[in-house]
Each structure stands twice: as C-alpha cells, then as structure tokens.
Design an enzyme around this catalytic site. Structure first.
Site, PDB file in Angstrom:
ATOM      1  N   GLY A  23      56.124  19.021  -4.252  1.00 16.50           N
ATOM      2  CA  GLY A  23      55.237  18.158  -3.470  1.00 16.50           C
ATOM      3  C   GLY A  23      54.994  16.852  -4.178  1.00 16.50           C
ATOM      4  N   ASN A  24      54.128  16.072  -3.635  1.00 15.68           N
ATOM      5  CA  ASN A  24      53.788  14.823  -4.310  1.00 15.68           C
ATOM      6  C   ASN A  24      52.309  14.519  -4.134  1.00 15.68           C
ATOM      7  OD1 ASN A  24      53.657  13.455  -1.677  1.00 15.68           O
ATOM      8  ND2 ASN A  24      55.853  13.832  -1.703  1.00 15.68           N
TER       9      ASN A  24
END
Ligand code: CTP
Length: 216
Positions: free
Chosen positions: A26-27
């Site tokens: 994810g970020n």
C-alpha cells in the site's frame, strides 16, 4: 463558480495490492484531499462520483461513493463512471502490483533470509481517462515530488496529456500525507499557481476555481 449540471469524478486514497490473504502493498494516503474536492464539487451543485481506495473517512454529503481496493478495481470503477465533465485523479495509485496473488499465505523458508516479489506495472488510470473516447473536458492529476517539481510536473502534464497537474509541495509545513492542511503547486500549459498552505477544504475550493478560470 457553480457546477450545476456537471458530472465530476474524483478518485481518492491509496490502493492496496494484495500479495497473499494476509499481506498487501500500500501507500501512505489518507484520502483527505480527494474527499475535500468531492465535497466541494457537490456543494457547488455537481453530480459527484467519488471512487475511494481503503480509507477511514465519512462520505461527503450528496456524493456517490464507490469503494475499491486495488489499482485494477479503481481503473474499472473510474472508467465505468464516464462520461463526466471533469476527472480529478487525487488517488495515490500503486504503480506496481504483485505479478501473482498467492491464495496460500507465503511462509518463511528455513535458512532463507530474503524474499523476492515479482511486481508488474499497473495501468495508468489518469492517462487512460485522458486518452479515453469519453474523455472529460477537464482531466486533472496529482503528483508527489520532492525535487525539480516544475520539471517533473510539466513532464507528467505532457506525457499523460492532462490539463492540469497539482504537485504536492512536500516539505512545506503542515502539507502532505495524512495532514489536514495542504500546499499545492499547480501547473497547466499556460501558467502555474501556488495554493496554501491551508486546510484541505480551502485548497479544494481554490483548485476548483482555478480549473474553472484557467481551463475554461
Ligand atoms: N495515477 C494513476 N494510475 C496509476 C498511477 C498513477 O491514475 N497507475 C495517477 C495518480 O492518481 C496521480 C498521478 O497519476 O494523479 C500521479 O502520477 P505518477 O506518474 O504515478 O506519479 P508518481 O507516482 O509520483 O510517479 P513517479 O514515481 O514516476 O514520479
């Protein structure tokens, strides 16, 4: 500026790219900037579709929300929501996704200290919307840059054939990931403007004014 009768699509938040049932890539994106833009566009009378990655935010009043998880799902949801007058791609879309999802949880191998994941590029939603037969009149993207902001932002403006790129002014006090305030440097072919630092709701309002004034 009123957006009565206009269709606006906004994408917001991160995407999660699943590796196995327990893990993902994810970020860091809270989705707050995109949600603020969607809220402001709805307040101005637009019919707003907000395509949201995994975030913990309430749906703004009057906005149609579609929740997605991965970049591929976001691509599908955004392009299915066309046609629209304006697309604002504020999501932090993963640039890479695991080549294969493992339905069994990956296990540590005794005696092995490294793990190699094969990643493949995701489809570029922003560029695909800009090249779509149902291209919105205005296509606006975001960029997170730490250096040579104008050079990279103008490069993206051309490469993705979009009308405006909003670069996050990383390093400006109170701006960026997860913060309630933001500061943007916005570029379009004929000019540029700096917005904020200010609450994201305020930045969203100035940005929508700018899209109306400079791109109309
Ligand atoms: N974007 C997208 N689909 C992707 C990747 C990015 O729509 N698969 C959009 C984002 O929503 C944002 C813009 O493209 O509007 C960001 O551009 P990008 O080139 O991905 O920026 P960076 O991730 O900062 O790229 P780089 O690391 O190459 O600077």
């Amino acid at each position: 500026m009123s957006l009565n009768g206009k269709q606006v699509i906004v994408s917001a938040g991160p995407t999660y790219e699943d590796i196995d049932p327990a893990r993902f890539i994810g970020n860091r994106s809270s989705g707050k900037m995109g949600f603020a833009i969607a809220a402001e566009a709805a307040r101005r009378g637009a019919a707003v579709v907000l395509v949201a990655g995994p975030v913990h935010l309430p749906t703004p009043e009057g906005v149609t929300r579609i929740d997605v998880r991965s970049a591929a799902q976001m691509h599908e949801a955004v392009t299915s929501a066309l046609p629209a007058s304006i697309y604002i791609g504020a999501a932090a879309v993963a640039d890479f996704t695991p080549q294969a999802f493992s339905s069994a949880k990956l296990k540590k191998k005794p005696g092995t200290e490294t793990l190699t994941l094969e990643l493949v590029r995701t489809r570029d939603i922003l560029a695909d919307v800009a090249a779509h037969p149902l291209r919105p009149k205005r296509v606006v993207g975001f960029a997170a840059e730490t250096n040579d902001i104008e050079h990279y932002a103008r490069g993206k403006l051309q490469a993705k054939r979009v009308d405006m790129i909003c670069a996050n002014r990383v390093g400006v006090t109170g701006s960026g990931f997860e913060a309630d305030d933001n500061a943007l440097h916005v570029f379009w072919t004929q000019g540029d403007a700096t917005l904020g630092p200010a609450p994201k709701a305020e930045v969203a309002a100035v940005l929508l004014d700018l899209i109306d004034k400079e791109l109309d």
